[in-house]
Design a protein around this motif. Sequence first.
Motif, mmCIF file in Angstrom:
data_model
loop_
_atom_site.group_PDB
_atom_site.id
_atom_site.type_symbol
_atom_site.label_atom_id
_atom_site.label_comp_id
_atom_site.label_asym_id
_atom_site.label_seq_id
_atom_site.Cartn_x
_atom_site.Cartn_y
_atom_site.Cartn_z
ATOM 1 N N ARG A 108 -90.490 -35.250 -36.740
ATOM 2 C CA ARG A 108 -91.356 -34.372 -37.533
ATOM 3 C C ARG A 108 -92.328 -35.210 -38.365
ATOM 4 O O ARG A 108 -93.531 -34.938 -38.406
ATOM 5 N N PHE B 101 -94.976 -36.828 -36.084
ATOM 6 C CA PHE B 101 -96.001 -35.847 -35.720
ATOM 7 C C PHE B 101 -96.940 -35.591 -36.899
ATOM 8 O O PHE B 101 -98.154 -35.498 -36.729
ATOM 9 N N ARG C 92 -100.213 -33.532 -36.646
ATOM 10 C CA ARG C 92 -99.619 -32.289 -36.120
ATOM 11 C C ARG C 92 -98.530 -31.844 -37.087
ATOM 12 O O ARG C 92 -97.425 -32.378 -37.071
ATOM 13 N N ASN D 99 -97.300 -28.406 -37.831
ATOM 14 C CA ASN D 99 -96.408 -27.277 -37.548
ATOM 15 C C ASN D 99 -95.653 -27.438 -36.229
ATOM 16 O O ASN D 99 -95.819 -26.642 -35.313
ATOM 17 N N VAL D 100 -94.793 -28.432 -36.150
ATOM 18 C CA VAL D 100 -93.979 -28.633 -34.960
ATOM 19 C C VAL D 100 -92.731 -27.765 -35.090
ATOM 20 O O VAL D 100 -92.049 -27.796 -36.112
ATOM 21 N N LYS D 101 -92.463 -26.986 -34.056
ATOM 22 C CA LYS D 101 -91.318 -26.077 -34.100
ATOM 23 C C LYS D 101 -90.012 -26.860 -33.985
ATOM 24 O O LYS D 101 -89.929 -27.858 -33.274
ATOM 25 N N GLU E 46 -88.778 -27.391 -30.478
ATOM 26 C CA GLU E 46 -89.458 -28.474 -29.767
ATOM 27 C C GLU E 46 -88.837 -29.823 -30.119
ATOM 28 O O GLU E 46 -88.584 -30.655 -29.247
ATOM 29 N N LEU E 47 -88.562 -30.018 -31.396
ATOM 30 C CA LEU E 47 -87.934 -31.266 -31.840
ATOM 31 C C LEU E 47 -86.527 -31.397 -31.281
ATOM 32 O O LEU E 47 -86.123 -32.477 -30.830
#
Length: 147
Positions: A31, A34, A39, A41-43, A46-47
Amino acid sequence: MFDQSQIQEFKEAFTIMDQNRDGFIDKEDLRDTFAALGRINVKNEELEAMVKEAPGPINFTVFLTMFGEKLKGTDPEETILHAFKVFDTEGKGFVKADFIKEKLMTQADRFSEDEVSQMFAAFPPDVCGNLDYRNLCYVITHGEEKD
């Protein structure tokens, strides 16, 4: 699998990604990485999917092994050959190096002049300016020239 300079580059990348410097890359490290790349707003899903690709905690050895597996998983030789064959309308097994250079520098993931020079230094065209793409594809997928 990798030479010393490549291992050193992977070590630098690992160190950059290991944001909390605990020797492991986890979801929070990803996170933060990213976020550093812009970036935000990484879900979580996804992580989690990224972390689950590893067989266990991601230390440097696991990180290096995963990259080795990913790189080994490049397109199959036939797929790369087919891409070159599109430009080899006469089926001779080679294409003009100047033509390939122009395509690499103007299409899709554009190569820089330096990247093209490195490729041709590693795999030079013949005296007529032809690139033997069959042998090049073999080297890309197997890492060494055919005998």
